[in-house]
Design an enzyme around this catalytic site. Sequence first.
Site, PDB file in Angstrom:
ATOM      1  N   LYS A 184      -3.133   5.995  -3.958  1.00  0.00           N
ATOM      2  CA  LYS A 184      -4.198   6.858  -3.521  1.00  0.00           C
ATOM      3  C   LYS A 184      -4.048   8.188  -4.154  1.00  0.00           C
ATOM      4  O   LYS A 184      -2.895   8.597  -4.347  1.00  0.00           O
ATOM      5  CB  LYS A 184      -4.283   6.955  -2.072  1.00  0.00           C
ATOM      6  N   HIS A 210      -7.803   9.549  -1.302  1.00  0.00           N
ATOM      7  CA  HIS A 210      -7.192   9.641  -0.050  1.00  0.00           C
ATOM      8  C   HIS A 210      -8.007   9.997   1.210  1.00  0.00           C
ATOM      9  O   HIS A 210      -7.838   9.842   2.301  1.00  0.00           O
ATOM     10  CB  HIS A 210      -5.702  10.232  -0.197  1.00  0.00           C
ATOM     11  N   ASP A 265       0.759  -1.164   0.042  1.00  0.00           N
ATOM     12  CA  ASP A 265      -0.010   0.113  -0.005  1.00  0.00           C
ATOM     13  C   ASP A 265       0.888   1.294   0.048  1.00  0.00           C
ATOM     14  O   ASP A 265       1.570   1.584   0.947  1.00  0.00           O
ATOM     15  CB  ASP A 265      -0.872   0.069   1.287  1.00  0.00           C
ATOM     16  N   TYR A 305       2.615  10.252  -0.397  1.00  0.00           N
ATOM     17  CA  TYR A 305       3.912   9.542   0.485  1.00  0.00           C
ATOM     18  C   TYR A 305       5.075   9.829  -0.144  1.00  0.00           C
ATOM     19  O   TYR A 305       6.305   9.599   0.363  1.00  0.00           O
ATOM     20  CB  TYR A 305       3.732   7.904   0.662  1.00  0.00           C
TER      21      TYR A 305
END
Length: 275
Positions: free
Chosen positions: A78, A111, A48, A53
Amino acid sequence: MSILTETFTLNNGVKIPKVGFGTWQIPDGKQTYDAVAAALKAGYRHIDTAKVYRNERSVGKAIRDSGIKREDIFLTSKLPAETKTYAGAIEDFRSTMDALDAGYLDLYLVHAPWPWAEKGANYDKENIEVWKAMQDIYASGKVRAIGVSNFNVHDLQNILARAEVKPAIDQIRYFVGYTEPQTTKFAKDNDILVEAYSPLATGGILQNAAIKEIAAKYDVSVAQLAIKFVLQNAVLPLPKAAHEEHIKNNAQLDFEISVEDMLKLNGLTETNLNR
């Protein structure tokens, strides 16, 4: 059979490994590459990540270098929470695909229902537009399932009222003492699988005396107990770890928490966790 090879079935028939490996807060480059490589080596087949990120390139490279067939790995990313237009969603999806260089995504999530800087603000109208983009991305065949993250009951109802494709997943903050019962029940009632990010409360529950006592009874770590607790509630945990030893240990879940102890754990709240 290892828990890492067991699956849940999503509402569109796609199978998803019951335990995922989270990469939130792992810096891009060697740290992310090594963590994902170690997870795949340990048997994880569900990874994931997210555009926000900023580690998608390293995640993708670790997957490509693993020697494991792409179709044997379940990969999630996401759409940034700040992106609330159709065109923006399509553009961000393309950049995610380019960064991961994995051919396709198994799961793509919105998200959050609001930009992070405006947590709790109402973006119902914009979320409908974004969901149209998600449905078109799904229809393109580049994604095997679509879903949401951090959506509460109201946010889910807003999408479901107009969706042609129902979200397959709602990924939420979920751990012992914080199980979002209303959202979890609504999602399950609507055949939406709940995924738990931060199943260890970002380390916050590891020193709790009551949880430690139950873990000792099964001769397992608090982390192992916390992850198994999520699973026994029919929720999919996404434990994150950067060290190989923790990555391996988090997957050692070959034990069963008794009904009595599950009742105790489900009865904990954030208030009494901190005592």
